[in-house]
Design an enzyme around this catalytic site. Structure first.
Site, PDB file in Angstrom:
ATOM      1  N   GLY A   1      -7.008   1.222  -2.660  1.00 32.80           N
ATOM      2  CA  GLY A   1      -7.249  -0.517  -2.971  1.00 32.80           C
ATOM      3  C   GLY A   1      -7.144  -1.263  -2.075  1.00 32.80           C
TER       4      GLY A   1
ATOM      5  CD  GLU B   1      -4.098   1.102  -5.516  1.00 38.77           C
ATOM      6  OE1 GLU B   1      -4.806   0.174  -5.070  1.00 38.77           O
ATOM      7  OE2 GLU B   1      -3.942   2.216  -4.956  1.00 38.77           O
TER       8      GLU B   1
ATOM      9  CE  LYS C   1      -1.791  13.267  14.715  1.00 36.10           C
ATOM     10  NZ  LYS C   1      -1.302  13.799  13.527  1.00 36.10           N
TER      11      LYS C   1
ATOM     12  CG  ASN D   1      -4.685   9.467   2.658  1.00 38.10           C
ATOM     13  OD1 ASN D   1      -4.553  10.772   2.647  1.00 38.10           O
ATOM     14  ND2 ASN D   1      -3.579   8.749   3.147  1.00 38.10           N
TER      15      ASN D   1
ATOM     16  CB  ILE E   1      -6.293   5.199  11.031  1.00 39.52           C
ATOM     17  CG1 ILE E   1      -5.632   6.067   9.777  1.00 39.52           C
ATOM     18  CG2 ILE E   1      -6.510   5.950  11.965  1.00 39.52           C
ATOM     19  CD1 ILE E   1      -6.736   7.019   9.248  1.00 39.52           C
TER      20      ILE E   1
ATOM     21  N   GLY F   1       0.771  -1.170   0.151  1.00 41.07           N
ATOM     22  CA  GLY F   1      -0.100  -0.009  -0.098  1.00 41.07           C
ATOM     23  C   GLY F   1       0.868   1.282  -0.049  1.00 41.07           C
ATOM     24  CB  VAL F   2      -0.193   4.756  -0.295  1.00 40.43           C
ATOM     25  CG1 VAL F   2      -0.266   4.750  -1.838  1.00 40.43           C
ATOM     26  CG2 VAL F   2      -1.480   4.759   0.558  1.00 40.43           C
ATOM     27  N   GLY F   3       2.271   4.761   1.814  1.00 39.36           N
ATOM     28  CA  GLY F   3       2.667   5.217   2.989  1.00 39.36           C
ATOM     29  C   GLY F   3       4.033   4.996   3.302  1.00 39.36           C
TER      30      GLY F   3
HETATM   31  O1  0RQ Z   1      -0.642  11.773  10.391  1.00 40.78           O
HETATM   32  O2  0RQ Z   1       1.406  13.017   9.634  1.00 40.78           O
HETATM   33  O3  0RQ Z   1      -0.453  14.419  10.466  1.00 40.78           O
HETATM   34  O4  0RQ Z   1       1.167  13.013  11.780  1.00 40.78           O
HETATM   35  O5  0RQ Z   1      -2.024   9.520  10.148  1.00 40.78           O
HETATM   36  O6  0RQ Z   1       0.293   7.778   9.690  1.00 40.78           O
HETATM   37  O7  0RQ Z   1       1.909   6.403  10.698  1.00 40.78           O
HETATM   38  O8  0RQ Z   1       2.655   7.944   8.851  1.00 40.78           O
HETATM   39  O9  0RQ Z   1       1.281   5.979   8.356  1.00 40.78           O
HETATM   40  O10 0RQ Z   1       1.888   6.987   6.103  1.00 40.78           O
HETATM   41  O11 0RQ Z   1       1.483   4.561   6.561  1.00 40.78           O
HETATM   42  O12 0RQ Z   1      -0.264   5.979   6.443  1.00 40.78           O
HETATM   43  C1  0RQ Z   1      -3.610   4.423   6.959  1.00 40.78           C
HETATM   44  C2  0RQ Z   1      -3.067   6.838   6.361  1.00 40.78           C
HETATM   45  C3  0RQ Z   1      -1.321   5.489   7.022  1.00 40.78           C
HETATM   46  C4  0RQ Z   1      -2.398   5.064   4.698  1.00 40.78           C
HETATM   47  C5  0RQ Z   1      -2.631   5.388   6.337  1.00 40.78           C
HETATM   48  C6  0RQ Z   1      -1.935   9.723  11.381  1.00 40.78           C
HETATM   49  C7  0RQ Z   1      -0.334   9.987  11.780  1.00 40.78           C
HETATM   50  C8  0RQ Z   1      -0.073  10.761  10.552  1.00 40.78           C
HETATM   51  C9  0RQ Z   1      -0.046   9.017   8.651  1.00 40.78           C
HETATM   52  P1  0RQ Z   1       0.439  13.138  10.518  1.00 40.78           P
HETATM   53  P2  0RQ Z   1       1.726   7.115   9.553  1.00 40.78           P
HETATM   54  P3  0RQ Z   1       1.230   6.162   6.810  1.00 40.78           P
HETATM   55  C10 0RQ Z   1      -3.238   1.064  -2.097  1.00 40.78           C
HETATM   56  C11 0RQ Z   1      -3.350   1.108  -0.633  1.00 40.78           C
HETATM   57  C12 0RQ Z   1      -5.498   3.504   2.920  1.00 40.78           C
HETATM   58  C13 0RQ Z   1      -5.315   3.531   1.665  1.00 40.78           C
HETATM   59  C14 0RQ Z   1      -4.643   2.025   1.054  1.00 40.78           C
HETATM   60  C15 0RQ Z   1      -3.769   4.924   4.075  1.00 40.78           C
HETATM   61  C16 0RQ Z   1      -0.779  10.043   9.394  1.00 40.78           C
HETATM   62  O13 0RQ Z   1      -1.847   3.625   4.689  1.00 40.78           O
HETATM   63  O14 0RQ Z   1      -4.170   6.152   3.671  1.00 40.78           O
HETATM   64  O15 0RQ Z   1      -4.281   1.479   2.132  1.00 40.78           O
HETATM   65  N1  0RQ Z   1      -4.369   3.851   3.795  1.00 40.78           N
HETATM   66  N2  0RQ Z   1      -4.138   1.946  -0.168  1.00 40.78           N
HETATM   67  O16 0RQ Z   1      -0.317  10.605  12.898  1.00 40.78           O
HETATM   68  C17 0RQ Z   1      -5.165   9.569  14.440  1.00 40.78           C
HETATM   69  C18 0RQ Z   1      -4.654   7.027  14.725  1.00 40.78           C
HETATM   70  C19 0RQ Z   1      -3.689   7.275  13.775  1.00 40.78           C
HETATM   71  C20 0RQ Z   1      -3.406   8.553  13.165  1.00 40.78           C
HETATM   72  C21 0RQ Z   1      -1.877   7.294  12.331  1.00 40.78           C
HETATM   73  N3  0RQ Z   1      -4.841   5.839  15.003  1.00 40.78           N
HETATM   74  N4  0RQ Z   1      -5.364   8.091  14.961  1.00 40.78           N
HETATM   75  N5  0RQ Z   1      -4.307   9.614  13.367  1.00 40.78           N
HETATM   76  N6  0RQ Z   1      -2.426   8.611  12.509  1.00 40.78           N
HETATM   77  N7  0RQ Z   1      -2.754   6.576  13.034  1.00 40.78           N
HETATM   78  C22 0RQ Z   1      -2.658   2.490  -2.409  1.00 40.78           C
HETATM   79  C23 0RQ Z   1      -3.986   3.163  -3.050  1.00 40.78           C
HETATM   80  O17 0RQ Z   1      -5.130   2.913  -2.587  1.00 40.78           O
HETATM   81  C24 0RQ Z   1      -3.600   4.514  -3.612  1.00 40.78           C
END
Ligand code: 0RQ
Length: 501
Positions: free
Chosen positions: A387, A293, A407, A383, A363, A268-270
């Protein structure tokens, strides 16, 4: 620049971005190209945002419905959001300005499984598509289009729209020509046939988009780079997550449940997902393949090192350094790398057939394995599901990863009950945090809860989770999935009230 536009009729439709944007009107449904910052139109949306600003300043309404492949970039999502020019956005975004509009209630958003978007458009579920605005990297003499750095839903937008506006981007690498696999065999129920793909790197389509040239109302030349995604360097937390996952995969190979070269991977992304790929690149597995993807930095590094023998995706999502390396060497990836429409890259039939290892960020997860990938504190979109659902439900193995806290430790990513559900307990097999890995396969809800608390929760939150679970086992009305409903979301309420769970 016009050397990229070999078709005479389309060359005759060259105009400025402002002239092209004037062909889009208030209330239109517009299908834009673009997927994770790659292949989006770069100039027409900015010109459109200027028109919207002018209309709003004159007290006139101007909003469109905007459909894309996935997330785009500041000059598309950002510009149109700042102009407050989007009535309804679908199916995925990650732009801060766009997110703010949605969370402030100025913009409607439909968060969709990315594999569903094209077929829903064909089914007519979103209404009629007025205009497609699609970036391509060239136009052939016979009018067919050379796709650019993402494919996304472009085939569908080009087929479905009444009018087509093309951006021909000279910045895109000419070596993209031949890298795409556009499948034209999709039909509508009840006439669907099996998709004839049995290997991740297999070609089943053709390299170009077909279009009806009569629908092209404007062609705009551009020379602008893609967004380029910045990844943070893997830190202790993401390295620990990667290490747990690699140890688990090794264990699965030993147990005979995975072949030594694993099964095709999806990532995935991230930042976490990217760090896991870096871990896999330095890990014990060789000869891997990807059916995924997005091709992000970590996956490119795996292709460069040879750990990954091939990758099939729908888009690039690369940092500027990675993009420069790929562009310098793109021709050499012929046969090992291909981009497909997202309805194929994310197709449940293919994901199930190939038996993927799906690895996605999240999350939060709850005690029973339900996963929230999209909403902070239940109501604010981050976001979108993207996928992740396409892959999680249909993969051979579905893994979700997160640091155990967010956080600065004020939020536990393992909670009694998720505040929004994207992936139900039925679609989640493995949960990984830096604390450890919970293999949920074959476990009843209560066994899952005990394991998730023990393996994945942060030690600061473990006692409170255990306490909740123990009391739920005593006081819940039913003991299959014990919950204290009055308390299940109190962790989120406490964070909203006091800034700490
Ligand atoms: O926010 O940067 O403001 O502090 O979420 O968190 O830990 O850097 O994680 O970059 O791997 O993203 C689920 C968003 C994770 C991503 C998600 C806050 C945290 C930070 C990002 P800040 P991290 P990542 C195929 C797959 C859905 C789409 C997908 C995503 C920010 O993986 O968008 O999977 N997934 N697609 O602080 C409040 C919590 C939190 C929280 C993290 N529990 N409560 N805030 N954060 N956990 C590809 C495509 O579909 C295109």
């Amino acid at each position: 620049m016009s050397s990229r536009i070999l078709n005479r009729a389309l060359r005759d439709r060259l105009m400025s971005a402002d002239e092209a944007a004037a062909l889009i009107h208030d209330g239109d449904h517009v299908g834009m190209s673009g997927f994770t910052g790659a292949g989006h139109p770069k100039t027409v949306p900015l010109a459109l945002a200027r028109r919207m600003d002018a209309a709003h300043a004159a007290g006139q309404p101007f909003k469109i419905g905007m459909w894309t492949g996935a997330s785009t970039a500041p000059e598309l999502d950002g510009a149109l959001a700042r102009a407050n020019g989007v009535d309804l956005r679908l199916p995925y975004q990650s732009d801060p300005a766009c997110r703010d509009r949605i969370n402030h209630g100025d913009m409607d958003y439909i968060d969709l499984h990315l594999s569903h978007v094209a077929q829903y458009a064909w089914f007519g579920f979103f209404g009629k598509l007025d205009t497609a605005v699609v970036e391509v990297s060239g136009v052939l003499e016979d009018g067919r289009l050379v796709p650019s750095s993402s494919v996304g839903n472009n085939k569908t937008w080009l087929d479905q729209a009444d009018k087509i506006i093309l951006e021909v981007n000279a910045w895109q690498n000419p070596a993209l020509d031949g890298l795409h696999d556009i499948y034209y065999g999709t039909a509508l129920p009840p006439h669907r046939q099996p998709i004839p793909l049995t290997r991740p790197e297999q070609r089943i389509g053709e390299p170009y988009f077909r279009i009806d040239p009569a629908k092209v109302v404007a062609v705009v030349e551009t020379d602008h780079p893609d967004r380029q995604t910045a990844f943070s360097a893997p830190d202790e937390t993401s390295l620990a997550i990667a290490a747990h996952l690699i140890e688990f995969l090794q264990h699965e190979v030993k147990a005979g449940r995975l072949p030594p070269e694993l099964l095709p991977i999806q990532s995935g992304v991230g930042n976490i997902a990217n760090a896991v790929l870096a871990g896999l690149n330095n890990g014990p597995f060789q000869g891997l393949s990807a059916f995924t993807e997005v091709l992000q930095d970590g996956m490119l590094e795996m292709l460069e090192s040879g750990t990954l023998k091939s990758a099939s995706a729908t888009a690039f999502s690369l940092s500027s350094e990675a993009l420069a390396r790929l562009n310098a060497d793109l021709a050499s990836y012929r046969g090992r790398l291909l981009l497909r429409p997202q309805e194929i890259s994310n197709h449940p039939e293919l994901i199930r057939r190939l038996g993927l290892i799906a690895m996605n960020g999240m999350i939060e997860a709850d005690l029973y394995g339900n996963v929230n990938s999209t909403h902070v504190m239940g109501s604010s979109i981050m976001n979108g599901i993207g996928g992740s659902g396409d892959f999680a439900r249909n993969a051979y193995l579905s893994v979700f990863m997160t640091p155990s806290t967010a956080k600065g430790g004020r939020i536990s990513c393992i909670v009694p009950m998720v505040s929004h559900v994207d992936h139900t307990e039925h679609d989640v097999q493995v949960i990984v945090t830096e604390q450890g890995l919970a293999d949920l396969r074959g476990l009843s809800p209560k066994k899952r809860a005990a394991l998730i608390i023990e393996r994945c929760a942060h030690p600061d939150y473990r006692p409170a989770l255990s306490d909740y679970y123990q009391r739920a086992c005593r006081g819940a009305p039913g003991l299959h999935t014990p919950h204290l409903l009055g308390e299940a979301l109190s962790w989120h309420q406490r964070y909203l009230a006091d800034g700490r769970m």
